[in-house]
Write a protein that holds these residues in place. Sequence first.
Motif, mmCIF file in Angstrom:
data_model
loop_
_atom_site.group_PDB
_atom_site.id
_atom_site.type_symbol
_atom_site.label_atom_id
_atom_site.label_comp_id
_atom_site.label_asym_id
_atom_site.label_seq_id
_atom_site.Cartn_x
_atom_site.Cartn_y
_atom_site.Cartn_z
ATOM 1 N N MET A 142 -38.221 10.329 43.723
ATOM 2 C CA MET A 142 -38.191 9.631 42.444
ATOM 3 C C MET A 142 -36.755 9.229 42.110
ATOM 4 S SD MET A 142 -40.626 9.176 39.889
ATOM 5 C CE MET A 142 -41.593 10.642 39.616
ATOM 6 N N PRO A 143 -36.528 7.979 41.649
ATOM 7 C CA PRO A 143 -35.170 7.565 41.279
ATOM 8 C C PRO A 143 -34.624 8.394 40.126
ATOM 9 C CG PRO A 143 -36.800 5.946 40.569
ATOM 10 C CD PRO A 143 -37.518 6.907 41.454
ATOM 11 N N GLU A 144 -33.305 8.537 40.088
ATOM 12 C CA GLU A 144 -32.672 9.396 39.087
ATOM 13 C C GLU A 144 -32.841 8.857 37.667
ATOM 14 O OE1 GLU A 144 -31.281 12.370 39.187
ATOM 15 O OE2 GLU A 144 -31.849 12.537 41.293
ATOM 16 N N GLU B 162 -40.809 -2.144 43.105
ATOM 17 C CA GLU B 162 -39.963 -1.209 43.838
ATOM 18 C C GLU B 162 -40.401 0.231 43.599
ATOM 19 O OE1 GLU B 162 -35.780 -1.759 43.497
ATOM 20 O OE2 GLU B 162 -35.876 -3.927 43.887
ATOM 21 N N LEU B 163 -40.942 0.476 42.412
ATOM 22 C CA LEU B 163 -41.506 1.791 42.103
ATOM 23 C C LEU B 163 -43.009 1.752 42.427
ATOM 24 C CD1 LEU B 163 -39.657 2.393 38.734
ATOM 25 C CD2 LEU B 163 -39.262 3.636 40.874
ATOM 26 N N SER B 164 -43.326 1.665 43.705
ATOM 27 C CA SER B 164 -44.724 1.585 44.134
ATOM 28 C C SER B 164 -45.211 2.973 44.530
ATOM 29 C CB SER B 164 -44.869 0.609 45.300
ATOM 30 O OG SER B 164 -44.076 1.010 46.404
ATOM 31 N N PHE B 165 -46.353 3.367 43.964
ATOM 32 C CA PHE B 165 -46.900 4.705 44.182
ATOM 33 C C PHE B 165 -48.303 4.636 44.782
ATOM 34 C CE2 PHE B 165 -43.724 5.253 40.926
ATOM 35 C CZ PHE B 165 -43.141 6.482 41.199
ATOM 36 N N ALA B 166 -48.488 5.317 45.896
ATOM 37 C CA ALA B 166 -49.820 5.536 46.450
ATOM 38 C C ALA B 166 -50.315 6.884 45.950
ATOM 39 C CB ALA B 166 -49.780 5.527 47.977
ATOM 40 N N PRO C 75 -55.279 5.299 54.014
ATOM 41 C CA PRO C 75 -54.083 5.483 54.859
ATOM 42 C C PRO C 75 -53.132 4.293 54.855
ATOM 43 C CG PRO C 75 -56.023 6.308 55.996
ATOM 44 C CD PRO C 75 -56.517 5.653 54.737
ATOM 45 N N ASP C 76 -53.665 3.070 54.822
ATOM 46 C CA ASP C 76 -52.794 1.900 54.812
ATOM 47 C C ASP C 76 -51.974 1.819 53.528
ATOM 48 O OD1 ASP C 76 -53.862 1.293 57.247
ATOM 49 O OD2 ASP C 76 -55.009 -0.460 56.576
ATOM 50 N N VAL C 77 -52.554 2.282 52.430
ATOM 51 C CA VAL C 77 -51.847 2.279 51.148
ATOM 52 C C VAL C 77 -50.768 3.356 51.151
ATOM 53 C CG1 VAL C 77 -52.097 2.503 48.642
ATOM 54 C CG2 VAL C 77 -53.883 1.368 49.979
ATOM 55 N N LEU C 78 -51.095 4.511 51.681
ATOM 56 C CA LEU C 78 -50.112 5.580 51.794
ATOM 57 C C LEU C 78 -48.910 5.135 52.620
ATOM 58 C CD1 LEU C 78 -52.514 8.592 52.426
ATOM 59 C CD2 LEU C 78 -51.134 8.209 50.372
ATOM 60 N N ASP C 79 -49.171 4.333 53.621
ATOM 61 C CA ASP C 79 -48.097 3.857 54.491
ATOM 62 C C ASP C 79 -47.250 2.779 53.826
ATOM 63 O OD1 ASP C 79 -46.840 3.827 57.178
ATOM 64 O OD2 ASP C 79 -47.578 1.775 57.209
ATOM 65 N N ARG C 80 -47.867 1.985 52.955
ATOM 66 C CA ARG C 80 -47.193 0.817 52.378
ATOM 67 C C ARG C 80 -46.335 1.164 51.161
ATOM 68 N NH1 ARG C 80 -49.815 -4.179 53.634
ATOM 69 N NH2 ARG C 80 -49.194 -5.833 52.208
ATOM 70 N N ALA C 81 -46.786 2.123 50.360
ATOM 71 C CA ALA C 81 -46.081 2.441 49.112
ATOM 72 C C ALA C 81 -44.779 3.191 49.385
ATOM 73 C CB ALA C 81 -46.983 3.262 48.201
ATOM 74 N N ARG C 82 -43.831 3.020 48.477
ATOM 75 C CA ARG C 82 -42.540 3.685 48.624
ATOM 76 C C ARG C 82 -42.571 5.142 48.147
ATOM 77 N NH1 ARG C 82 -41.359 -1.611 47.117
ATOM 78 N NH2 ARG C 82 -39.860 -2.689 48.451
ATOM 79 N N HIS C 83 -43.497 5.436 47.232
ATOM 80 C CA HIS C 83 -43.540 6.768 46.637
ATOM 81 C C HIS C 83 -44.979 7.288 46.662
ATOM 82 C CE1 HIS C 83 -39.459 6.060 45.070
ATOM 83 N NE2 HIS C 83 -39.896 4.874 44.700
ATOM 84 N N ALA D 72 -43.075 11.407 33.954
ATOM 85 C CA ALA D 72 -41.843 11.828 34.632
ATOM 86 C C ALA D 72 -40.830 10.691 34.701
ATOM 87 C CB ALA D 72 -42.176 12.325 36.031
ATOM 88 N N LEU D 73 -41.310 9.462 34.937
ATOM 89 C CA LEU D 73 -40.401 8.308 34.966
ATOM 90 C C LEU D 73 -39.738 8.099 33.609
ATOM 91 C CD1 LEU D 73 -42.556 5.782 37.048
ATOM 92 C CD2 LEU D 73 -40.377 6.782 37.765
ATOM 93 N N LEU D 74 -40.536 8.181 32.540
ATOM 94 C CA LEU D 74 -39.981 7.979 31.208
ATOM 95 C C LEU D 74 -39.024 9.109 30.836
ATOM 96 C CD1 LEU D 74 -43.104 6.686 29.251
ATOM 97 C CD2 LEU D 74 -41.253 5.351 30.249
ATOM 98 N N ASP D 75 -39.326 10.318 31.267
ATOM 99 C CA ASP D 75 -38.448 11.454 30.971
ATOM 100 C C ASP D 75 -37.088 11.274 31.645
ATOM 101 O OD1 ASP D 75 -40.366 12.697 29.449
ATOM 102 O OD2 ASP D 75 -41.001 14.104 31.025
ATOM 103 N N ARG D 76 -37.055 10.578 32.786
ATOM 104 C CA ARG D 76 -35.810 10.380 33.520
ATOM 105 C C ARG D 76 -35.003 9.184 33.025
ATOM 106 N NH1 ARG D 76 -35.410 11.992 39.214
ATOM 107 N NH2 ARG D 76 -36.760 13.786 39.593
ATOM 108 N N ALA D 77 -35.658 8.308 32.266
ATOM 109 C CA ALA D 77 -34.996 7.058 31.853
ATOM 110 C C ALA D 77 -33.816 7.337 30.922
ATOM 111 C CB ALA D 77 -36.013 6.153 31.165
#
Length: 276
Positions: free
Chosen positions: A6-8, A237-241, A247-255, A271-276
């Motif tokens: 997850m990005p900082e 860029e914040l793509s989540f499977a 399996p193809d989706v798991l392979d394609r997503a970044r997170h 979690a994303l909003l908590d980090r913002a």
Amino acid sequence: MSHAPMPERPDVRLVVVDMDGTLLDGDGQVPDGLWPLLDRMREAGVVFAPASGRQYATLAAMFARAAEGMVFIAENGGYVVRDDEEVSAATLPVSLVTDVVRRMRALADDGTDLGVVVCGRRTAYVERHDRAFLDHVDPYYASLTEVDDLLAVDDTAVKVAVFAFGDPTERVEPALAPLRPDHQVVVSGAHWVDVMDAAVHKGVAVRRLQETLGVTAAQTAAFGDYLNDLEMLDEAELSFAMDNAHPDVLDRARHRAPANTEDGVVRTVTALLDRA
């Protein structure tokens, strides 16, 4: 691919989520934790967009209590609405609808157990009326009209969906495959195949929405679990499977996000909003 951490300090402005297998829980319901999260996103200026193969009427009904400002990407990107205003619609020629219906009638006559839904601007239409079929259609189409002949429908179609009681890749998808590359033929679920305009998918809808909102891919979070989510994930860029994804989706997503049965979308967006 290996999944990135997850990005900082993410700057999230747009959250796009698939429904079945992604946002909805194991009972097909919107998780209770989403409603306060929607309030938090709205206060933070984050746009929330359900992106689904479901029709607009169904999505609007599901989110009626919090629909203000929300963008509904319906019919796998074929019909996009915000605050009751049509943003975009990709219509299908009558000749294509006729072709799909006739191909599926021929398969049914040959013993394949299936049903066809013509998804129009006004409502969705079916010519198969038995409860065994309708039980699979009703959850996705809050506005549904039973007709005697799909080829006599007087409406503009944005998608044709086919439900196969068996594996749709065995007979239904191969029978529709000759319609490519002029049109999209996509397996959108364990039993569904969708036919749409070749230039339309969830990814195109997300790209246009980003342009409209002035939001970048880096500011977009997208969540999906199935093959019709791939192009949508590519636009974020914040793509989540989801952990339960194809399996193809798991392979394609970044997170990676927890499964829909583990409240994965709500937990991850929080979690994303908590980090913002």
